[in-house]
Design an enzyme around this catalytic site. Structure first.
Site, PDB file in Angstrom:
ATOM      1  N   LYS A   1     -12.782   1.079 -14.695  1.00 15.99           N
ATOM      2  CA  LYS A   1     -13.274  -0.229 -14.245  1.00 15.99           C
ATOM      3  C   LYS A   1     -13.772  -1.070 -15.421  1.00 15.99           C
ATOM      4  O   LYS A   1     -13.703  -2.300 -15.393  1.00 15.99           O
ATOM      5  CB  LYS A   1     -14.367  -0.045 -13.181  1.00 15.99           C
TER       6      LYS A   1
ATOM      7  N   THR B   1     -16.344   1.321   2.962  1.00 16.20           N
ATOM      8  CA  THR B   1     -14.892   1.397   3.187  1.00 16.20           C
ATOM      9  C   THR B   1     -14.511   2.882   3.283  1.00 16.20           C
ATOM     10  O   THR B   1     -15.333   3.746   2.950  1.00 16.20           O
ATOM     11  CB  THR B   1     -14.117   0.786   1.999  1.00 16.20           C
TER      12      THR B   1
ATOM     13  N   TYR C   1     -13.476   7.005 -13.458  1.00 12.87           N
ATOM     14  CA  TYR C   1     -13.593   5.782 -12.654  1.00 12.87           C
ATOM     15  C   TYR C   1     -14.340   4.701 -13.443  1.00 12.87           C
ATOM     16  O   TYR C   1     -13.887   3.562 -13.539  1.00 12.87           O
ATOM     17  CB  TYR C   1     -14.321   6.086 -11.341  1.00 12.87           C
TER      18      TYR C   1
ATOM     19  N   ILE D   1     -19.530  -0.895  -1.088  1.00  9.71           N
ATOM     20  CA  ILE D   1     -19.009  -1.546   0.112  1.00  9.71           C
ATOM     21  C   ILE D   1     -18.567  -0.432   1.054  1.00  9.71           C
ATOM     22  O   ILE D   1     -17.877   0.514   0.611  1.00  9.71           O
ATOM     23  CB  ILE D   1     -17.788  -2.449  -0.236  1.00  9.71           C
TER      24      ILE D   1
ATOM     25  N   ASN E   1      -6.049  -4.768  -6.254  1.00  8.77           N
ATOM     26  CA  ASN E   1      -7.133  -4.121  -5.514  1.00  8.77           C
ATOM     27  C   ASN E   1      -6.995  -2.599  -5.438  1.00  8.77           C
ATOM     28  O   ASN E   1      -8.004  -1.891  -5.362  1.00  8.77           O
ATOM     29  CB  ASN E   1      -7.166  -4.707  -4.091  1.00  8.77           C
TER      30      ASN E   1
ATOM     31  N   ASP F   1       3.466   2.037  -4.536  1.00  4.76           N
ATOM     32  CA  ASP F   1       2.542   2.806  -5.373  1.00  4.76           C
ATOM     33  C   ASP F   1       2.453   2.057  -6.703  1.00  4.76           C
ATOM     34  O   ASP F   1       3.433   1.988  -7.455  1.00  4.76           O
ATOM     35  CB  ASP F   1       3.106   4.226  -5.574  1.00  4.76           C
ATOM     36  N   VAL F   2       1.273   1.505  -7.003  1.00  6.49           N
ATOM     37  CA  VAL F   2       1.146   0.624  -8.174  1.00  6.49           C
ATOM     38  C   VAL F   2       1.323   1.361  -9.501  1.00  6.49           C
ATOM     39  O   VAL F   2       1.495   0.724 -10.537  1.00  6.49           O
ATOM     40  CB  VAL F   2      -0.209  -0.128  -8.184  1.00  6.49           C
TER      41      VAL F   2
ATOM     42  N   ASP G   1       0.868  -1.186   0.000  1.00  8.01           N
ATOM     43  CA  ASP G   1       0.000   0.000   0.000  1.00  8.01           C
ATOM     44  C   ASP G   1       0.901   1.231   0.000  1.00  8.01           C
ATOM     45  O   ASP G   1       2.138   1.118   0.082  1.00  8.01           O
ATOM     46  CB  ASP G   1      -0.916   0.011   1.243  1.00  8.01           C
TER      47      ASP G   1
HETATM   48  P1  NAP Z   1      -9.977   2.221   0.052  1.00  7.80           P
HETATM   49  O1  NAP Z   1     -10.767   2.051   1.284  1.00  7.80           O
HETATM   50  O2  NAP Z   1      -9.637   3.595  -0.400  1.00  7.80           O
HETATM   51  O3  NAP Z   1      -8.643   1.336   0.128  1.00  7.80           O
HETATM   52  C1  NAP Z   1      -7.782   1.312  -0.994  1.00  7.80           C
HETATM   53  C2  NAP Z   1      -6.344   1.402  -0.539  1.00  7.80           C
HETATM   54  O4  NAP Z   1      -5.529   1.548  -1.723  1.00  7.80           O
HETATM   55  C3  NAP Z   1      -6.068   2.604   0.340  1.00  7.80           C
HETATM   56  O5  NAP Z   1      -5.192   2.259   1.366  1.00  7.80           O
HETATM   57  C4  NAP Z   1      -5.443   3.567  -0.643  1.00  7.80           C
HETATM   58  O6  NAP Z   1      -4.644   4.577  -0.039  1.00  7.80           O
HETATM   59  C5  NAP Z   1      -4.607   2.625  -1.473  1.00  7.80           C
HETATM   60  N1  NAP Z   1      -4.106   3.238  -2.691  1.00  7.80           N
HETATM   61  C6  NAP Z   1      -4.554   4.360  -3.327  1.00  7.80           C
HETATM   62  N2  NAP Z   1      -3.758   4.646  -4.377  1.00  7.80           N
HETATM   63  C7  NAP Z   1      -2.792   3.701  -4.401  1.00  7.80           C
HETATM   64  C8  NAP Z   1      -1.690   3.457  -5.231  1.00  7.80           C
HETATM   65  N3  NAP Z   1      -1.369   4.291  -6.247  1.00  7.80           N
HETATM   66  N4  NAP Z   1      -0.904   2.383  -4.984  1.00  7.80           N
HETATM   67  C9  NAP Z   1      -1.196   1.557  -3.963  1.00  7.80           C
HETATM   68  N5  NAP Z   1      -2.213   1.734  -3.126  1.00  7.80           N
HETATM   69  C10 NAP Z   1      -3.014   2.795  -3.335  1.00  7.80           C
HETATM   70  O7  NAP Z   1     -10.752   1.513  -1.184  1.00  7.80           O
HETATM   71  P2  NAP Z   1     -11.789   0.281  -1.202  1.00  7.80           P
HETATM   72  O8  NAP Z   1     -13.154   0.830  -1.155  1.00  7.80           O
HETATM   73  O9  NAP Z   1     -11.370  -0.780  -0.269  1.00  7.80           O
HETATM   74  O10 NAP Z   1     -11.569  -0.187  -2.711  1.00  7.80           O
HETATM   75  C11 NAP Z   1     -10.675  -1.215  -3.083  1.00  7.80           C
HETATM   76  C12 NAP Z   1     -10.925  -1.540  -4.537  1.00  7.80           C
HETATM   77  O11 NAP Z   1     -12.281  -1.948  -4.722  1.00  7.80           O
HETATM   78  C13 NAP Z   1     -10.714  -0.354  -5.481  1.00  7.80           C
HETATM   79  O12 NAP Z   1     -10.133  -0.805  -6.683  1.00  7.80           O
HETATM   80  C14 NAP Z   1     -12.121   0.153  -5.718  1.00  7.80           C
HETATM   81  O13 NAP Z   1     -12.247   0.837  -6.926  1.00  7.80           O
HETATM   82  C15 NAP Z   1     -12.880  -1.169  -5.729  1.00  7.80           C
HETATM   83  N6  NAP Z   1     -14.301  -1.033  -5.449  1.00  7.80           N
HETATM   84  C16 NAP Z   1     -14.723  -0.504  -4.260  1.00  7.80           C
HETATM   85  C17 NAP Z   1     -16.080  -0.390  -4.038  1.00  7.80           C
HETATM   86  C18 NAP Z   1     -16.617   0.176  -2.761  1.00  7.80           C
HETATM   87  O14 NAP Z   1     -17.830   0.446  -2.707  1.00  7.80           O
HETATM   88  N7  NAP Z   1     -15.821   0.372  -1.724  1.00  7.80           N
HETATM   89  C19 NAP Z   1     -17.003  -0.805  -5.001  1.00  7.80           C
HETATM   90  C20 NAP Z   1     -16.528  -1.323  -6.185  1.00  7.80           C
HETATM   91  C21 NAP Z   1     -15.178  -1.448  -6.406  1.00  7.80           C
HETATM   92  P3  NAP Z   1      -5.305   6.057   0.133  1.00  7.80           P
HETATM   93  O15 NAP Z   1      -6.353   5.912   1.198  1.00  7.80           O
HETATM   94  O16 NAP Z   1      -4.169   6.923   0.513  1.00  7.80           O
HETATM   95  O17 NAP Z   1      -5.910   6.428  -1.208  1.00  7.80           O
END
Ligand code: NAP
Length: 256
Positions: free
Chosen positions: A160, A191, A156, A189, A90, A63-64, A37
């Site tokens: 996706k 988060t 976004y 979700i 992810n 950082d991916v 992360d």
């Molecule tokens: P989250 O709570 O923001 O967690 C994602 C993590 O990835 C955070 O720690 C974030 O850091 C980190 N991150 C951001 N940019 C990055 C980078 N360049 N390199 C490495 N890590 C990085 O997100 P989440 O809701 O768990 O989502 C995870 C995945 O599921 C994402 O791909 C999202 O698009 C997808 N998704 C989520 C939902 C939903 O409703 N939550 C629905 C559909 C799909 P920072 O906090 O500093 O940004």
């Protein structure tokens, strides 16, 4: 207890939200987990928690969107844990919430660099390690917004959708080598990413959550574990005949 015993898994964006739940579930089921992360404090805290309950994990800052760093970290993971079996792509960001005609190129690129290029760099780098063992499972976290759209956050949705088809192409490219590639499509979700979107909502975070609840036929937004268990299935050999598929976990959102 042992659904992924002995497998080595890399999870990107593993410190929070869906990634965090995934790291915990994979470790609880016997995998050695590379938590990666950009949030070092949260990532290290997660590793400490996994180790306290007897799991195996190590944290790497990653950082991916930086290909060189992806190569370096994956090489270190392979050296530490001796192989790479599972990659969970992810890490993702929502990006600027503006209409298409108001978006700058920089805002567009910011989302693409993480959500699309990040998946490309990590997949590209993981494949040769998986080819060595003629096995592997890559799990790309897309979204319901890789299947349908909504009138907001244009980059976004585009990102996706791209991840959905990158998944199918790679599934076909590497099927002969028994490397499986699947996408997961979560509904909303709860988060940090979604909670942050709620901060700017007119009804506040609680009103935003209630609105999101109402969008899902099952009556509520999902929890990170709801997605983590789907990822666990795709990471395990239970899904050995599954590749190029779309696992929709959305409380019925896209069935409407
Ligand atoms: P989250 O709570 O923001 O967690 C994602 C993590 O990835 C955070 O720690 C974030 O850091 C980190 N991150 C951001 N940019 C990055 C980078 N360049 N390199 C490495 N890590 C990085 O997100 P989440 O809701 O768990 O989502 C995870 C995945 O599921 C994402 O791909 C999202 O698009 C997808 N998704 C989520 C939902 C939903 O409703 N939550 C629905 C559909 C799909 P920072 O906090 O500093 O940004």
């Amino acid at each position: 207890m042992n659904r992924v015993k002995g497998k080595v898994a890399i999870v990107t964006g593993g410190a929070l939200g869906i990634g965090q739940a995934t790291c915990k579930v994979l470790a609880a089921e016997g995998a050695k987990v590379a938590v990666t992360d950009i949030l070092d404090k949260e990532g290290q805290a997660l590793v400490d928690e996994i180790r306290r309950i007897g799991g195996t994990a190590q944290y790497w800052h990653l950082d991916v969107s930086n290909e060189q760093k992806v190569r370096k970290v994956f090489a270190e993971v392979a050296e530490k844990f001796e192989k790479i079996d599972v990659l969970v792509n992810n890490a993702g960001i929502a990006g600027a919430n503006k209409a298409t005609h108001d978006l700058s190129e920089q805002e567009w690129d910011q989302v693409m660099n993480v959500n699309v290029k990040g998946v490309f760099f990590c997949t590209k780098t993981a494949i040769p390690y998986m080819q060595k063992n003629t096995t592997g499972s890559i799990i790309n976290i897309s979204s319901i917004y890789g299947l349908i759209s909504a009138p907001d956050i244009p980059p976004y949705h585009a990102s996706k959708g791209a991840v959905r088809l990158m998944t199918k192409t790679d599934a076909l490219l590497y099927a002969k080598e028994k490397i499986r590639v699947n996408s997961v499509h979560p509904g909303y979700i709860w988060t940090p990413l979604v909670e942050n979107l709620g901060q700017s909502a007119p009804d506040g975070v609680e009103g935003f959550r209630a609105h999101l609840d109402s969008l899902h036929p099952l009556g509520k937004v999902g929890e990170p574990d709801d997605i983590a268990y789907g990822i666990l299935y795709l990471a395990s050999d239970e899904s050995k005949f599954v590749t190029g598929s779309e696992l929709v976990i959305d409380g019925g959102y896209t069935a409407q």
